[in-house]
Motif scaffolding. Structure first.
Motif, mmCIF file in Angstrom:
data_model
loop_
_atom_site.group_PDB
_atom_site.id
_atom_site.type_symbol
_atom_site.label_atom_id
_atom_site.label_comp_id
_atom_site.label_asym_id
_atom_site.label_seq_id
_atom_site.Cartn_x
_atom_site.Cartn_y
_atom_site.Cartn_z
ATOM 1 N N LEU A 4 0.833 -1.205 0.000
ATOM 2 C CA LEU A 4 0.000 0.000 0.000
ATOM 3 C C LEU A 4 0.868 1.254 0.000
ATOM 4 O O LEU A 4 1.840 1.368 0.754
ATOM 5 N N GLY A 5 0.518 2.220 -0.839
ATOM 6 C CA GLY A 5 1.240 3.479 -0.903
ATOM 7 C C GLY A 5 2.504 3.437 -1.728
ATOM 8 O O GLY A 5 3.196 4.443 -1.859
ATOM 9 N N LYS A 6 2.803 2.259 -2.327
ATOM 10 C CA LYS A 6 4.018 2.143 -3.134
ATOM 11 C C LYS A 6 3.659 2.055 -4.615
ATOM 12 O O LYS A 6 2.583 1.582 -4.988
ATOM 13 N N VAL A 7 4.546 2.525 -5.461
ATOM 14 C CA VAL A 7 4.383 2.402 -6.897
ATOM 15 C C VAL A 7 4.940 1.038 -7.325
ATOM 16 O O VAL A 7 6.127 0.764 -7.135
ATOM 17 N N ILE A 8 4.088 0.198 -7.855
ATOM 18 C CA ILE A 8 4.494 -1.150 -8.262
ATOM 19 C C ILE A 8 4.631 -1.179 -9.789
ATOM 20 O O ILE A 8 3.681 -0.852 -10.511
ATOM 21 N N THR A 9 5.780 -1.530 -10.265
ATOM 22 C CA THR A 9 6.020 -1.594 -11.704
ATOM 23 C C THR A 9 5.363 -2.841 -12.289
ATOM 24 O O THR A 9 5.511 -3.947 -11.752
ATOM 25 N N ARG A 10 4.645 -2.668 -13.359
ATOM 26 C CA ARG A 10 4.045 -3.814 -14.040
ATOM 27 C C ARG A 10 5.133 -4.789 -14.481
ATOM 28 O O ARG A 10 6.183 -4.376 -14.972
ATOM 29 N N VAL A 11 4.836 -6.062 -14.337
ATOM 30 C CA VAL A 11 5.852 -7.062 -14.672
ATOM 31 C C VAL A 11 6.176 -7.081 -16.165
ATOM 32 O O VAL A 11 7.260 -7.488 -16.569
ATOM 33 N N ASP A 12 5.227 -6.619 -16.996
ATOM 34 C CA ASP A 12 5.456 -6.657 -18.443
ATOM 35 C C ASP A 12 5.743 -5.275 -19.034
ATOM 36 O O ASP A 12 5.849 -5.130 -20.259
ATOM 37 N N ALA A 13 5.874 -4.268 -18.194
ATOM 38 C CA ALA A 13 6.008 -2.901 -18.703
ATOM 39 C C ALA A 13 7.280 -2.718 -19.519
ATOM 40 O O ALA A 13 7.248 -2.198 -20.644
ATOM 41 N N LYS A 14 8.409 -3.144 -18.984
ATOM 42 C CA LYS A 14 9.673 -2.907 -19.666
ATOM 43 C C LYS A 14 9.733 -3.623 -21.008
ATOM 44 O O LYS A 14 10.145 -3.042 -22.025
ATOM 45 N N SER A 15 9.303 -4.873 -21.036
ATOM 46 C CA SER A 15 9.389 -5.639 -22.290
ATOM 47 C C SER A 15 8.506 -5.034 -23.371
ATOM 48 O O SER A 15 8.853 -5.068 -24.561
ATOM 49 N N LYS A 16 7.383 -4.440 -22.974
ATOM 50 C CA LYS A 16 6.481 -3.864 -23.969
ATOM 51 C C LYS A 16 6.973 -2.516 -24.483
ATOM 52 O O LYS A 16 6.897 -2.241 -25.685
ATOM 53 N N VAL A 17 7.478 -1.677 -23.615
ATOM 54 C CA VAL A 17 7.926 -0.359 -24.077
ATOM 55 C C VAL A 17 9.254 -0.445 -24.829
ATOM 56 O O VAL A 17 9.574 0.432 -25.638
ATOM 57 N N GLY A 19 9.989 -3.083 -26.778
ATOM 58 C CA GLY A 19 9.794 -3.908 -27.967
ATOM 59 C C GLY A 19 10.275 -5.333 -27.816
ATOM 60 O O GLY A 19 10.270 -6.100 -28.784
ATOM 61 N N GLU A 20 10.672 -5.709 -26.622
ATOM 62 C CA GLU A 20 11.139 -7.072 -26.402
ATOM 63 C C GLU A 20 9.992 -8.074 -26.318
ATOM 64 O O GLU A 20 10.177 -9.263 -26.591
ATOM 65 N N ALA A 21 8.804 -7.619 -25.920
ATOM 66 C CA ALA A 21 7.654 -8.522 -25.765
ATOM 67 C C ALA A 21 7.294 -9.158 -27.102
ATOM 68 O O ALA A 21 7.268 -8.481 -28.135
ATOM 69 N N GLN A 22 7.019 -10.428 -27.070
ATOM 70 C CA GLN A 22 6.653 -11.163 -28.273
ATOM 71 C C GLN A 22 5.135 -11.341 -28.329
ATOM 72 O O GLN A 22 4.532 -11.911 -27.415
ATOM 73 N N TYR A 23 4.550 -10.846 -29.396
ATOM 74 C CA TYR A 23 3.127 -11.039 -29.650
ATOM 75 C C TYR A 23 2.970 -12.220 -30.610
ATOM 76 O O TYR A 23 3.944 -12.662 -31.229
ATOM 77 N N PRO A 24 1.757 -12.757 -30.755
ATOM 78 C CA PRO A 24 1.601 -13.929 -31.624
ATOM 79 C C PRO A 24 2.177 -13.748 -33.024
ATOM 80 O O PRO A 24 2.783 -14.668 -33.578
ATOM 81 N N GLY A 25 1.995 -12.564 -33.600
ATOM 82 C CA GLY A 25 2.509 -12.329 -34.947
ATOM 83 C C GLY A 25 4.016 -12.251 -35.042
ATOM 84 O O GLY A 25 4.585 -12.280 -36.136
ATOM 85 N N ASP A 26 4.688 -12.157 -33.886
ATOM 86 C CA ASP A 26 6.148 -12.065 -33.877
ATOM 87 C C ASP A 26 6.830 -13.424 -33.913
ATOM 88 O O ASP A 26 8.046 -13.508 -34.101
ATOM 89 N N TYR A 27 6.072 -14.487 -33.704
ATOM 90 C CA TYR A 27 6.673 -15.814 -33.631
ATOM 91 C C TYR A 27 6.935 -16.361 -35.034
ATOM 92 O O TYR A 27 6.044 -16.346 -35.897
ATOM 93 N N ASN A 28 8.146 -16.845 -35.238
ATOM 94 C CA ASN A 28 8.527 -17.465 -36.500
ATOM 95 C C ASN A 28 9.428 -18.667 -36.219
ATOM 96 O O ASN A 28 10.184 -18.671 -35.238
ATOM 97 N N PHE A 29 9.309 -19.671 -37.080
ATOM 98 C CA PHE A 29 10.147 -20.863 -36.965
ATOM 99 C C PHE A 29 10.713 -21.201 -38.338
ATOM 100 O O PHE A 29 10.156 -20.803 -39.378
ATOM 101 N N ASP A 30 11.802 -21.942 -38.341
ATOM 102 C CA ASP A 30 12.400 -22.373 -39.604
ATOM 103 C C ASP A 30 11.428 -23.252 -40.387
ATOM 104 O O ASP A 30 10.674 -24.038 -39.803
ATOM 105 N N ASN A 31 11.434 -23.072 -41.700
ATOM 106 C CA ASN A 31 10.673 -23.946 -42.599
ATOM 107 C C ASN A 31 9.162 -23.847 -42.393
ATOM 108 O O ASN A 31 8.420 -24.795 -42.657
#
Length: 338
Positions: A4-17, A19-31
């Protein structure tokens, strides 16, 4: 509580801002292979024939699947009223009917997205037109034409809540206010259009990487349509890309799994990827329900509410899926905090 009273950083905030976060369209595999879907583009009708012969001749086309290739051609939450693919050869009665322009008719799997698009344009579909049902109140009053001929009605459910004597409350009220409100159909317009990739993992499970809202429901719907045990299906949700209720229904989940399943039978084990364009997304996925809300409120001269009679009509569209849940919530909450 120490948080309470503290600023809690979202666990996914850094990866999203960053560009490290992978969305479904970002996934690729060989062949990997690429899929496109032929939508009906037809509001209401019966498919008499699907000719894929010219599309199959396009260099780079691996396979085209239609309704006859779906083991159990149905899905739906609570009521399995929607074909996976619409067309002749379906094991579901009336599976050759299309009920909105976004019904899926054929899958094209090819060596590239451009090849799949080219082949899709060569598929010929013959329809017998049926009357278009666009007025929800008229559809309720007159059961003909039926959206689903096997149901005998166009009403998918009816909830009633009664508390006290509302007729007397309104009759004895100093003032009665009546109004009718209408809300339009609404596109969710999330940032990441529908996308996903499917493959067989090292344990022999069909694995679908996709954005959604109910991971276990996705698993159940795929297993049901393919007649497979639940433990043969694995769903992975990476970063979703927005949803707002718009990913509660199926979009690419079942057809991706279907293509992997059928290709595996041919000894082909290559990942299959699809990304819908914005146009395909707007055509192909469900929308927020339009409503007709009829209100009658009674009150005293002092402003005290004495009673209310509210009728809510939700347009569930072509298929039921989450509509009973959505209408149920609206019914429970229609009087607000009163």
């Amino acid at each position: 509580m120490p948080a309470l009273g503290k600023v809690i950083t979202r666990v996914d905030a850094k990866s999203k801002v960053t560009g490290e976060a992978q969305y479904p369209g970002d996934y690729n595999f060989d062949n990997q292979l690429y899929m496109k879907i032929l939508f009906a583009g037809f509001p209401h009708g019966i498919i008499r024939s699907i000719d894929t012969s010219q599309a199959e001749k396009v260099p780079g086309v691996v396979v085209i699947y239609t309704a006859k290739d779906v083991p159990n051609n149905e899905y739906g939450l609570g009521s399995p009223d929607q074909p996976v693919l619409c067309g002749p050869g379906s094991n579901k009665e009336f599976g050759d009917h299309v009920r909105f322009v976004g019904d899926q008719v054929a899958l094209i799997v090819a060596e590239s997205e451009d090849i799949a698009i080219k082949a899709r344009g060569l598929i010929k579909v013959e329809y017998d037109a049926l009357p278009v049902i666009s007025d929800v109140e008229a559809a309720m009053k007159d059961p003909k034409p039926l959206v689903h001929p096997d149901q005998g009605t166009n009403v998918f459910c009816h909830f009633k809540i009664r508390k006290g004597d509302s007729d007397s409350a309104l009759k004895n009220a100093d003032v009665v206010v009546e109004s009718v409100y209408k809300t339009p159909v609404q596109e969710h317009a999330y940032l990441q259009p529908e996308a996903g990739i499917s493959f067989y993992d090292d344990e022999g499970r069909i694995t679908v990487v996709v954005g959604g809202q109910w991971v276990h429901e996705d698993q159940e719907q795929i297993a049901h349509a393919l007649n497979l045990p639940l433990d043969r299906i694995r769903i992975i949700y990476p970063a979703i890309g927005g949803a707002f209720g718009g990913r509660e229904d199926m979009s690419v989940q079942i057809v991706l799994a279907l293509a992997s399943y059928r290709l595996n039978e041919k000894g082909i084990n290559r990942p299959i990827k699809i990304i819908w364009s914005r146009e395909e997304s707007m055509v192909g996925h469900h929308k927020r329900h339009p409503y007709i809300i009829k209100n009658r409120w009674g009150a005293t001269k002092e402003g005290k509410l004495t009673g209310a009679v509210i009728e809510i009509i939700a347009d569930g569209g072509a298929y039921i899926y989450t509509s009973p849940k959505v209408l149920g919530n609206a019914t429970i909450l229609c009087t607000g905090p009163y």
